[in-house]
Design a protein around this motif. Sequence first.
Motif, mmCIF file in Angstrom:
data_model
loop_
_atom_site.group_PDB
_atom_site.id
_atom_site.type_symbol
_atom_site.label_atom_id
_atom_site.label_comp_id
_atom_site.label_asym_id
_atom_site.label_seq_id
_atom_site.Cartn_x
_atom_site.Cartn_y
_atom_site.Cartn_z
ATOM 1 N N UNK A 262 44.173 -35.798 -44.440
ATOM 2 C CA UNK A 262 42.716 -35.943 -44.524
ATOM 3 C C UNK A 262 42.026 -35.091 -43.458
ATOM 4 N N UNK A 263 42.627 -35.010 -42.288
ATOM 5 C CA UNK A 263 42.041 -34.241 -41.190
ATOM 6 C C UNK A 263 42.130 -32.744 -41.493
ATOM 7 N N UNK A 264 43.285 -32.321 -41.986
ATOM 8 C CA UNK A 264 43.472 -30.897 -42.318
ATOM 9 C C UNK A 264 42.501 -30.484 -43.427
ATOM 10 N N UNK A 265 42.320 -31.356 -44.422
ATOM 11 C CA UNK A 265 41.407 -31.030 -45.520
ATOM 12 C C UNK A 265 39.981 -30.814 -44.994
ATOM 13 N N UNK A 266 39.565 -31.646 -44.048
ATOM 14 C CA UNK A 266 38.202 -31.497 -43.497
ATOM 15 C C UNK A 266 38.080 -30.229 -42.651
ATOM 16 N N UNK A 267 39.142 -29.881 -41.957
ATOM 17 C CA UNK A 267 39.097 -28.649 -41.151
ATOM 18 C C UNK A 267 39.033 -27.425 -42.060
ATOM 19 N N UNK A 268 39.748 -27.504 -43.181
ATOM 20 C CA UNK A 268 39.679 -26.383 -44.136
ATOM 21 C C UNK A 268 38.270 -26.280 -44.717
ATOM 22 N N UNK A 269 37.695 -27.452 -45.004
ATOM 23 C CA UNK A 269 36.322 -27.470 -45.509
ATOM 24 C C UNK A 269 35.369 -26.850 -44.479
ATOM 25 N N UNK A 270 35.705 -27.034 -43.206
ATOM 26 C CA UNK A 270 34.863 -26.465 -42.134
ATOM 27 C C UNK A 270 35.084 -24.963 -41.994
ATOM 28 N N UNK A 271 36.058 -24.445 -42.753
ATOM 29 C CA UNK A 271 36.262 -22.989 -42.755
ATOM 30 C C UNK A 271 37.515 -22.519 -42.046
ATOM 31 N N UNK A 272 38.331 -23.447 -41.561
ATOM 32 C CA UNK A 272 39.527 -23.046 -40.813
ATOM 33 C C UNK A 272 40.646 -22.615 -41.752
ATOM 34 N N UNK A 273 41.459 -21.684 -41.289
ATOM 35 C CA UNK A 273 42.698 -21.329 -41.988
ATOM 36 C C UNK A 273 43.803 -22.143 -41.338
ATOM 37 N N UNK A 274 44.549 -22.872 -42.167
ATOM 38 C CA UNK A 274 45.589 -23.737 -41.605
ATOM 39 C C UNK A 274 46.916 -23.452 -42.280
ATOM 40 N N UNK A 275 47.932 -23.291 -41.445
ATOM 41 C CA UNK A 275 49.301 -23.145 -41.971
ATOM 42 C C UNK A 275 50.138 -24.274 -41.423
ATOM 43 N N UNK A 276 51.042 -24.791 -42.245
ATOM 44 C CA UNK A 276 51.902 -25.871 -41.743
ATOM 45 C C UNK A 276 53.366 -25.565 -42.038
ATOM 46 N N UNK A 277 54.230 -26.052 -41.166
ATOM 47 C CA UNK A 277 55.669 -26.003 -41.399
ATOM 48 C C UNK A 277 56.188 -27.418 -41.328
ATOM 49 N N UNK A 278 57.504 -27.574 -41.174
ATOM 50 C CA UNK A 278 58.024 -28.940 -41.206
ATOM 51 C C UNK A 278 57.539 -29.753 -40.011
ATOM 52 N N UNK A 279 57.447 -29.124 -38.821
ATOM 53 C CA UNK A 279 56.986 -29.889 -37.655
ATOM 54 C C UNK A 279 55.949 -29.119 -36.846
ATOM 55 N N UNK A 280 55.241 -28.215 -37.498
ATOM 56 C CA UNK A 280 54.183 -27.492 -36.782
ATOM 57 C C UNK A 280 52.967 -27.287 -37.675
ATOM 58 N N UNK A 281 51.832 -27.087 -37.006
ATOM 59 C CA UNK A 281 50.575 -26.789 -37.706
ATOM 60 C C UNK A 281 49.874 -25.701 -36.901
ATOM 61 N N UNK A 282 49.322 -24.718 -37.595
ATOM 62 C CA UNK A 282 48.547 -23.705 -36.872
ATOM 63 C C UNK A 282 47.155 -23.618 -37.476
#
Length: 419
Positions: A262-282
């Motif tokens: 839910x948090x990542x979805x809102x950050x994307x809505x705010x315009x952020x580019x997000x990448x995730x791996x098994x235990x990391x998020x950028x």
Amino acid sequence: MDKLQTEGGAPLEGEVRISGSKNAALPILAGALLASEPVIVGNVPHLQDVTTMIELLGRMGVTVTLDERMNVEVDASSLARPFAPYELVKTMRASILVLGPLLARFGQADVSLPGGCAIGARPVNIHVAGLQAMGAEVSIENGYIRARAKRLRSARLVLDTVTVTGTENLMMAAVLADGQTVLENVAREPEVVDLADFLNTLGARIRGAGTDKIIIDGVERLHGGEFRVVADRIESGTYLVAGAITRGQVRLKHTRPGHLDAVIAKLQEAGATIEVGSDWIEIDMRDRRPHAVDLRTAPYPAFPTDMQAQFAALNAVAEGVGTIIETIFENRFMHVLEMRRMGAEIRLEGNTAIIKGVPRLQAAPVMATDLRASASLVLAGLVAEGRTEIDRIYHIDRGYEAIEEKFASIGAAIKRVPG
Ligand code: EPU
């Protein structure tokens, strides 16, 4: 009293190691009371609330030892006093988490009633009613919950409200109860799942954690074992917002991306580019002003109330108008009043904050009122013009491990100064 000083401006860049979850570690340490043999808990965050829980266990006669890497060994075989005093409970409401385990294992518990709280009334009626339904005799005497039960018995309970620590307390109580307990309308938070996994490691028989129905088959005793606490999703979310609000690029390691949908979805809505791996998020927000987002807090997996204040800071400097509706706690907008002193344009209407982003906040002396509010003021300070001084940061030390070191390591101008 220490203060935090921040200077706004620098986009944050770099890597942050996420600590173990506070809200998983606290019930797990309380849950260790259920075991008749030593238990070792790893990845415990070094936080004031954890120290308080360890002190509480120690006062009961439980042997707690920790090494320099915060592996905590709890040996509750020596417990002598099933008692949680007011002086500790008043500093940490989560102390209520010892109620269920004490009653289940020792047949009695005297736990101070937590008092009021800055963010809402936060009653514990559901914890108490659940234990009564499991056969406990409970009375309130001189500000203490006095609970007695020879052996708790199984029950079928539908909780009135979705409560995180209420679910945890009743799940722990049911672990040693006679027969099968069914808990419905329970919290689905990852911290509930982590606690269930921990208890199952010790021989408990819990199914369904993470859904709205948990089934617990009571067992006679729990043995010892080892467990590692899950990554802190709220600390993770806070550093992601830090990346977004400063228009930087931040990578989290040792986190659990799946707990932050839910948090990542809102950050994307705010315009952020997000990448995730098994235990990391950028998160990458370089050279972009965030867009304001609308959100509504609700129990997991919806947007967490513990991330609401941080998104208020983000909206305060975003493009456009964002509306935040807080549905869990009735008084969780204290940070808004402080942010206004920094030039934020925020209107409060009941449980709704309407935030019109401004191009820049201004530094001001501000005061932390609760844990997540303090985090949001640090975030605001990192984008404000000038030097912000945040007072009463003992709130922040309750829940964010080494906050100034972690922020400084990704380029923030932040330091702790004696008050
Ligand atoms: N509620 C009742 N009766 C009860 C229990 C809860 O009416 O017997 C109500 C509360 O007043 C509130 C709602 O139910 O309106 C939900 O509260 P909940 O019981 O879920 O909160 P909690 O268990 O006391 C935990 C976290 C909080 C987090 C909330 C909501 C821990 C130790 N604390 O509190 O964390 O905000 O769930 O997700 O797990 C924080 O870390 O900053 C923090 C406040």
